[in-house]
Design a protein around this motif. Structure first.
Motif, PDB file in Angstrom:
ATOM      1  N   ASN A  53      -7.982  14.134  -3.475  1.00 51.85           N
ATOM      2  CA  ASN A  53      -7.359  13.730  -2.219  1.00 51.85           C
ATOM      3  C   ASN A  53      -8.171  14.206  -1.017  1.00 51.85           C
ATOM      4  O   ASN A  53      -8.247  13.520   0.002  1.00 51.85           O
ATOM      5  CB  ASN A  53      -5.954  14.302  -2.123  1.00 51.85           C
ATOM      6  N   SER A  54      -8.782  15.360  -1.107  1.00 50.45           N
ATOM      7  CA  SER A  54      -9.504  15.924   0.033  1.00 50.45           C
ATOM      8  C   SER A  54     -10.928  15.401   0.140  1.00 50.45           C
ATOM      9  O   SER A  54     -11.416  15.123   1.227  1.00 50.45           O
ATOM     10  CB  SER A  54      -9.520  17.445  -0.042  1.00 50.45           C
ATOM     11  N   GLU A  55     -11.606  15.242  -0.991  1.00 51.31           N
ATOM     12  CA  GLU A  55     -13.020  14.832  -0.965  1.00 51.31           C
ATOM     13  C   GLU A  55     -13.204  13.341  -1.199  1.00 51.31           C
ATOM     14  O   GLU A  55     -14.237  12.781  -0.826  1.00 51.31           O
ATOM     15  CB  GLU A  55     -13.806  15.601  -2.019  1.00 51.31           C
ATOM     16  N   GLY A  56     -12.225  12.710  -1.856  1.00 48.97           N
ATOM     17  CA  GLY A  56     -12.384  11.304  -2.198  1.00 48.97           C
ATOM     18  C   GLY A  56     -13.287  11.082  -3.390  1.00 48.97           C
ATOM     19  O   GLY A  56     -13.545   9.933  -3.769  1.00 48.97           O
ATOM     20  N   SER A  57     -13.779  12.150  -3.985  1.00 47.03           N
ATOM     21  CA  SER A  57     -14.648  11.990  -5.153  1.00 47.03           C
ATOM     22  C   SER A  57     -13.823  11.504  -6.342  1.00 47.03           C
ATOM     23  O   SER A  57     -12.613  11.726  -6.410  1.00 47.03           O
ATOM     24  CB  SER A  57     -15.333  13.305  -5.487  1.00 47.03           C
ATOM     25  N   THR A  58     -14.508  10.838  -7.255  1.00 42.26           N
ATOM     26  CA  THR A  58     -13.828  10.245  -8.407  1.00 42.26           C
ATOM     27  C   THR A  58     -14.547  10.597  -9.704  1.00 42.26           C
ATOM     28  O   THR A  58     -15.705  11.031  -9.699  1.00 42.26           O
ATOM     29  CB  THR A  58     -13.757   8.716  -8.277  1.00 42.26           C
ATOM     30  N   ASP A  59     -13.845  10.390 -10.789  1.00 42.57           N
ATOM     31  CA  ASP A  59     -14.416  10.631 -12.109  1.00 42.57           C
ATOM     32  C   ASP A  59     -13.814   9.623 -13.074  1.00 42.57           C
ATOM     33  O   ASP A  59     -12.648   9.224 -12.911  1.00 42.57           O
ATOM     34  CB  ASP A  59     -14.110  12.055 -12.572  1.00 42.57           C
ATOM     35  N   TYR A  60     -14.606   9.204 -14.061  1.00 42.07           N
ATOM     36  CA  TYR A  60     -14.136   8.226 -15.038  1.00 42.07           C
ATOM     37  C   TYR A  60     -14.550   8.640 -16.436  1.00 42.07           C
ATOM     38  O   TYR A  60     -15.647   9.170 -16.649  1.00 42.07           O
ATOM     39  CB  TYR A  60     -14.735   6.843 -14.755  1.00 42.07           C
ATOM     40  N   ALA A  61     -13.687   8.339 -17.394  1.00 44.47           N
ATOM     41  CA  ALA A  61     -14.069   8.497 -18.789  1.00 44.47           C
ATOM     42  C   ALA A  61     -15.129   7.458 -19.121  1.00 44.47           C
ATOM     43  O   ALA A  61     -15.129   6.349 -18.561  1.00 44.47           O
ATOM     44  CB  ALA A  61     -12.853   8.316 -19.699  1.00 44.47           C
ATOM     45  N   ASP A  62     -16.031   7.790 -20.024  1.00 43.09           N
ATOM     46  CA  ASP A  62     -17.110   6.866 -20.381  1.00 43.09           C
ATOM     47  C   ASP A  62     -16.550   5.533 -20.874  1.00 43.09           C
ATOM     48  O   ASP A  62     -17.145   4.473 -20.627  1.00 43.09           O
ATOM     49  CB  ASP A  62     -17.990   7.486 -21.460  1.00 43.09           C
ATOM     50  N   THR A  74      -4.372   5.200   2.403  1.00 42.32           N
ATOM     51  CA  THR A  74      -4.860   6.061   3.483  1.00 42.32           C
ATOM     52  C   THR A  74      -4.106   7.382   3.543  1.00 42.32           C
ATOM     53  O   THR A  74      -4.702   8.447   3.750  1.00 42.32           O
ATOM     54  CB  THR A  74      -4.739   5.341   4.831  1.00 42.32           C
ATOM     55  N   ALA A  75      -2.818   7.314   3.358  1.00 43.89           N
ATOM     56  CA  ALA A  75      -2.013   8.528   3.441  1.00 43.89           C
ATOM     57  C   ALA A  75      -2.118   9.378   2.187  1.00 43.89           C
ATOM     58  O   ALA A  75      -1.702  10.535   2.190  1.00 43.89           O
ATOM     59  CB  ALA A  75      -0.548   8.163   3.684  1.00 43.89           C
ATOM     60  N   GLY A  76      -2.659   8.794   1.126  1.00 41.34           N
ATOM     61  CA  GLY A  76      -2.773   9.541  -0.124  1.00 41.34           C
ATOM     62  C   GLY A  76      -1.486   9.624  -0.897  1.00 41.34           C
ATOM     63  O   GLY A  76      -1.389  10.386  -1.858  1.00 41.34           O
ATOM     64  N   ASN A  77      -0.498   8.821  -0.503  1.00 40.64           N
ATOM     65  CA  ASN A  77       0.784   8.887  -1.200  1.00 40.64           C
ATOM     66  C   ASN A  77       0.821   8.033  -2.462  1.00 40.64           C
ATOM     67  O   ASN A  77       1.685   8.241  -3.318  1.00 40.64           O
ATOM     68  CB  ASN A  77       1.911   8.446  -0.262  1.00 40.64           C
ATOM     69  N   THR A  78      -0.078   7.070  -2.558  1.00 43.79           N
ATOM     70  CA  THR A  78      -0.120   6.210  -3.733  1.00 43.79           C
ATOM     71  C   THR A  78      -1.556   6.136  -4.246  1.00 43.79           C
ATOM     72  O   THR A  78      -2.484   5.937  -3.468  1.00 43.79           O
ATOM     73  CB  THR A  78       0.379   4.796  -3.413  1.00 43.79           C
ATOM     74  N   VAL A  79      -1.705   6.321  -5.527  1.00 43.43           N
ATOM     75  CA  VAL A  79      -3.003   6.203  -6.186  1.00 43.43           C
ATOM     76  C   VAL A  79      -2.934   5.016  -7.131  1.00 43.43           C
ATOM     77  O   VAL A  79      -1.946   4.825  -7.829  1.00 43.43           O
ATOM     78  CB  VAL A  79      -3.348   7.497  -6.938  1.00 43.43           C
ATOM     79  N   TYR A  80      -4.001   4.225  -7.107  1.00 39.14           N
ATOM     80  CA  TYR A  80      -4.043   3.010  -7.912  1.00 39.14           C
ATOM     81  C   TYR A  80      -5.102   3.134  -9.015  1.00 39.14           C
ATOM     82  O   TYR A  80      -6.097   3.838  -8.853  1.00 39.14           O
ATOM     83  CB  TYR A  80      -4.394   1.820  -7.030  1.00 39.14           C
ATOM     84  N   LEU A  81      -4.874   2.415 -10.082  1.00 37.48           N
ATOM     85  CA  LEU A  81      -5.882   2.277 -11.125  1.00 37.48           C
ATOM     86  C   LEU A  81      -6.021   0.792 -11.424  1.00 37.48           C
ATOM     87  O   LEU A  81      -5.134   0.191 -12.039  1.00 37.48           O
ATOM     88  CB  LEU A  81      -5.496   3.045 -12.386  1.00 37.48           C
ATOM     89  N   GLN A  82      -7.097   0.214 -10.916  1.00 33.34           N
ATOM     90  CA  GLN A  82      -7.399  -1.185 -11.183  1.00 33.34           C
ATOM     91  C   GLN A  82      -8.116  -1.266 -12.521  1.00 33.34           C
ATOM     92  O   GLN A  82      -9.182  -0.649 -12.690  1.00 33.34           O
ATOM     93  CB  GLN A  82      -8.264  -1.778 -10.085  1.00 33.34           C
ATOM     94  N   MET A  83      -7.541  -2.002 -13.452  1.00 31.95           N
ATOM     95  CA  MET A  83      -8.101  -2.089 -14.798  1.00 31.95           C
ATOM     96  C   MET A  83      -8.513  -3.526 -15.069  1.00 31.95           C
ATOM     97  O   MET A  83      -7.655  -4.422 -15.099  1.00 31.95           O
ATOM     98  CB  MET A  83      -7.066  -1.618 -15.831  1.00 31.95           C
ATOM     99  N   ASN A  84      -9.796  -3.741 -15.239  1.00 30.98           N
ATOM    100  CA  ASN A  84     -10.345  -5.065 -15.522  1.00 30.98           C
ATOM    101  C   ASN A  84     -10.950  -5.091 -16.922  1.00 30.98           C
ATOM    102  O   ASN A  84     -11.188  -4.037 -17.527  1.00 30.98           O
ATOM    103  CB  ASN A  84     -11.411  -5.421 -14.488  1.00 30.98           C
ATOM    104  N   SER A  85     -11.196  -6.289 -17.402  1.00 25.69           N
ATOM    105  CA  SER A  85     -11.810  -6.479 -18.730  1.00 25.69           C
ATOM    106  C   SER A  85     -11.102  -5.628 -19.782  1.00 25.69           C
ATOM    107  O   SER A  85     -11.738  -4.926 -20.568  1.00 25.69           O
ATOM    108  CB  SER A  85     -13.297  -6.115 -18.671  1.00 25.69           C
ATOM    109  N   LEU A  86      -9.804  -5.716 -19.787  1.00 25.08           N
ATOM    110  CA  LEU A  86      -9.019  -4.877 -20.697  1.00 25.08           C
ATOM    111  C   LEU A  86      -9.269  -5.253 -22.147  1.00 25.08           C
ATOM    112  O   LEU A  86      -9.475  -6.435 -22.487  1.00 25.08           O
ATOM    113  CB  LEU A  86      -7.533  -4.981 -20.362  1.00 25.08           C
TER     114      LEU A  86
END
Length: 127
Positions: A53-62, A74-86
């Protein structure tokens, strides 16, 4: 009290897309990270993605790199996970979790203290 509610799961065909949401209510520490995890039947829970939330950095499983994208409003109240090519292997219950007093996503998968969980949402990828 911190509360997390996941939504957006469902049944989708292989190659399809879903967007999961993790809505947070209640207060938490000034800096924290939000992680997405999943657990398939008979398997251990695994970390999928994380965002600071503070840095905006991200990480993903391989296994999801290049297919999934984590973001937050913007407010950080909702986090999304867009999943494509499922893929059928993505079938699982997906959980979000907030890890308080954590600045970045390093080792988020193994964090034990001050972790708050949602109730999960089912994602099924099948033809």
């Amino acid at each position: 009290q911190l509360r997390l509610v996941e939504s957006g799961g469902g049944l989708v065909q292989p190659g399809g897309s879903l967007r999961l949401s993790c809505a947070r209510s209640g207060s938490t520490s000034d800096y924290y990270v939000t992680g997405w995890f999943r657990q398939a039947p008979g398997k251990v829970r695994e970390g999928v993605s994380c965002i600071s939330n503070s840095e905006g950095s991200t990480d993903y499983a391989d296994s999801v790199k290049g297919r999934f994208t984590i973001s937050k409003d913007t407010a950080g109240n909702t986090v999304y996970l867009q999943m494509n090519s499922l893929e059928p292997e993505d079938t699982a219950v997906y959980y979000c979790a907030v890890m308080a007093f954590k600045r970045d996503c390093t080792d988020y998968e193994t964090r034990k203290e001050l972790v708050y969980w949602g109730q999960g949402t089912q994602v099924t990828v099948s033809s």
